[in-house]
Design an enzyme around this catalytic site. Structure first.
Site, short mmCIF file in Angstrom:
data_model
loop_
_atom_site.label_atom_id
_atom_site.label_comp_id
_atom_site.label_asym_id
_atom_site.label_seq_id
_atom_site.Cartn_x
_atom_site.Cartn_y
_atom_site.Cartn_z
CG HIS A 267 46.66 46.00 33.82
ND1 HIS A 267 45.96 46.36 34.95
CD2 HIS A 267 45.95 44.97 33.26
CE1 HIS A 267 44.88 45.60 35.06
NE2 HIS A 267 44.86 44.74 34.05
CG HIS A 308 43.32 53.94 39.91
ND1 HIS A 308 42.27 53.65 39.06
CD2 HIS A 308 43.89 52.75 40.23
CE1 HIS A 308 42.22 52.34 38.87
NE2 HIS A 308 43.18 51.76 39.56
CG ASP A 366 49.02 49.26 41.62
OD1 ASP A 366 48.84 48.03 41.63
OD2 ASP A 366 48.39 50.03 40.89
#
Length: 438
Positions: A267, A308, A366
């Site tokens: 996460h 994702h 990210d």
């Protein structure tokens, strides 16, 4: 709000039929209400809750197939271009964009809640110097309820709003303290004349010996990182905050639970994993070898920061972050950094290589946020702390929506696969278990 349609799903079990209402939201797929199944002796089985809506919400909408992210109806691309983090905080909490007077009042409230109780300095000093910053944040955010217990009536809208303001305002201060403490540097107090992101960077990098001049390009990049991480619907940490909140727990405890969930590498730790992956690759000359390993389904190596769980097309946040990333690298002249050169080469491969394009393994938010934070000089172990700082308004908005709108104690069911009923055997009559001692 969601509403029942005229149609219904019909579930046939043996010779009986159960009628289940179909509910339509403003956006997204229709939902089958399975609430009455329990009274018929059945539960649904949905590991990971990938097909289950756990709540009603008006805050954020995600369409992973189309690459859409809306906060209160506004596309993330428009918010990133025309708005800023504090305005998005207001939007998430209150449902509408502020006018000039409302925005000025909100900014004033946030600025005048950025300081923390002086006793928290002593509290942090009780941690080991080598403690992970996320461990510090879990403890210190949960402890805020002991320092700010004057506004913990969750049934009071005024108390809930005051707590929300305190959390948004104090998280950057606590994050900076968690960075300074292992270094042995003194904590830097917030300054009210600085903007939100500027203030955070100042608390991070200034020292009493000399002031820190905040680069506006870096401040804008930090503001966008916070903005792009502010909320993302019912992800693991937000669902954790809601689950904890359903017990009536105070909001500081609920957000601390969200921080704990965010800490997981699947996460919030994903941007940290990107930099660890680049360290493993080691050199730009090794990229082709590691790309081949990533394509080999029998090889456990994975390229972190690509693809994702929700988005099956390009992550809309990544498009904004990509531009910001290149702005930061140009501003800092970081093109000569070997780690950042590797990241740029991987980005080019992922956007052009047919394997990644066909599997929709595009660089995600990210990937770019990790590169930006690395270029700014923020250590890898602090990446998830910054994620938590950005996600705070989303957590507290969902908590407030749930508490203010009526809720039930969260109680998922299970598919039991253990022993059936058996009688207790006295110690002297028990035989060795085959599963023990192997």
């Amino acid at each position: 709000m969601a509403h029942e349609s005229q149609s219904a799903a019909r579930l046939s079990i043996d010779e009986s039929e159960i009628e289940l209402p179909i509910i339509a939201g403003r956006e997204g797929p229709k939902v089958i209400d399975v609430g009455k199944l329990a009274s018929q002796g059945y539960f649904t089985y949905d590991p990971g809750f990938v097909s289950t809506a756990s709540c009603n919400s008006e805050i954020t909408y995600v369409d992973g197939d189309s690459g859409v992210l809306l906060h209160r109806g506004y596309p993330i691309e428009q918010l990133a271009e025309h708005s800023d983090y504090l305005e998005l905080c207001y939007l998430l909490l209150k449902g509408e964009l502020p006018n000039a007077a409302e925005r000025a009042e909100f900014d004033w409230e946030i600025k005048h809640h950025t300081m923390v109780d002086e006793k928290l300095r002593t509290f942090i000093q009780g941690f080991r110097r080598d403690a992970h910053p996320m461990a510090v944040m879990c403890g210190i955010v949960g402890a805020l309820s002991a320092f700010y217990h004057d506004s913990l009536d969750i049934n009071s809208e005024e108390d809930r709003l005051r707590t929300a303001m305190r959390l948004i305002a104090k998280m950057p201060t606590l994050a900076a303290m968690s960075y300074k403490y292992p270094l042995g540097q003194p904590f830097i107090y917030p300054r009210n004349e600085l903007g939100f992101a500027e203030n955070f960077l100042h608390m991070m990098f200034a020292t009493p010996c000399e002031d820190y001049e905040v680069n506006p390009v870096i401040a804008r990049a930090m503001d966008r990182i916070l903005l792009l991480h502010a909320d993302h619907e019912q992800n693991a940490s937000t669902s954790t905050v809601r689950m904890a909140g359903s017990t009536g727990a105070n909001p500081y405890a609920c957000v601390a639970a969200g921080i704990a969930a965010l800490w997981g590498p699947a996460h919030g730790g994903a941007n940290e994993a990107v930099l660890n992956m680049l360290d493993e690759i080691g050199d730009e000359r090794n990229i082709d070898k590691f790309v081949a390993k990533a394509k080999d389904r029998d090889d456990p190596f994975r390229l972190m920061g690509f693809g994702h769980r929700v988005y099956k097309s390009y992550d809309p946040r990544a498009k904004v972050m990509q531009q910001t990333c290149h702005e930061v690298l140009n501003e800092l002249g970081a093109q000569d950094n070997p780690t950042l050169r590797m990241a740029q080469r991987l980005e080019k491969i992922a956007l052009e290589d047919s394997y990644f394009v066909e599997k929709r393994l595009y660089p995600n938010v990210d990937f770019y946020s990790g590169i930006i934070l690395k270029a700014i000089g923020i250590p890898v172990e602090l990446f998830t702390v910054i994620f938590a700082t950005g996600r705070t308004p989303g957590w507290i908005a969902h908590w407030n929506e749930m508490i203010g709108g009526g809720y039930r104690l969260g109680r998922p069911r299970q598919l039991y696969q253990g022993h059936q009923r058996r009688d207790f055997v006295p110690l002297e009559q028990r035989q060795p278990s085959e599963s023990i001692g192997r």
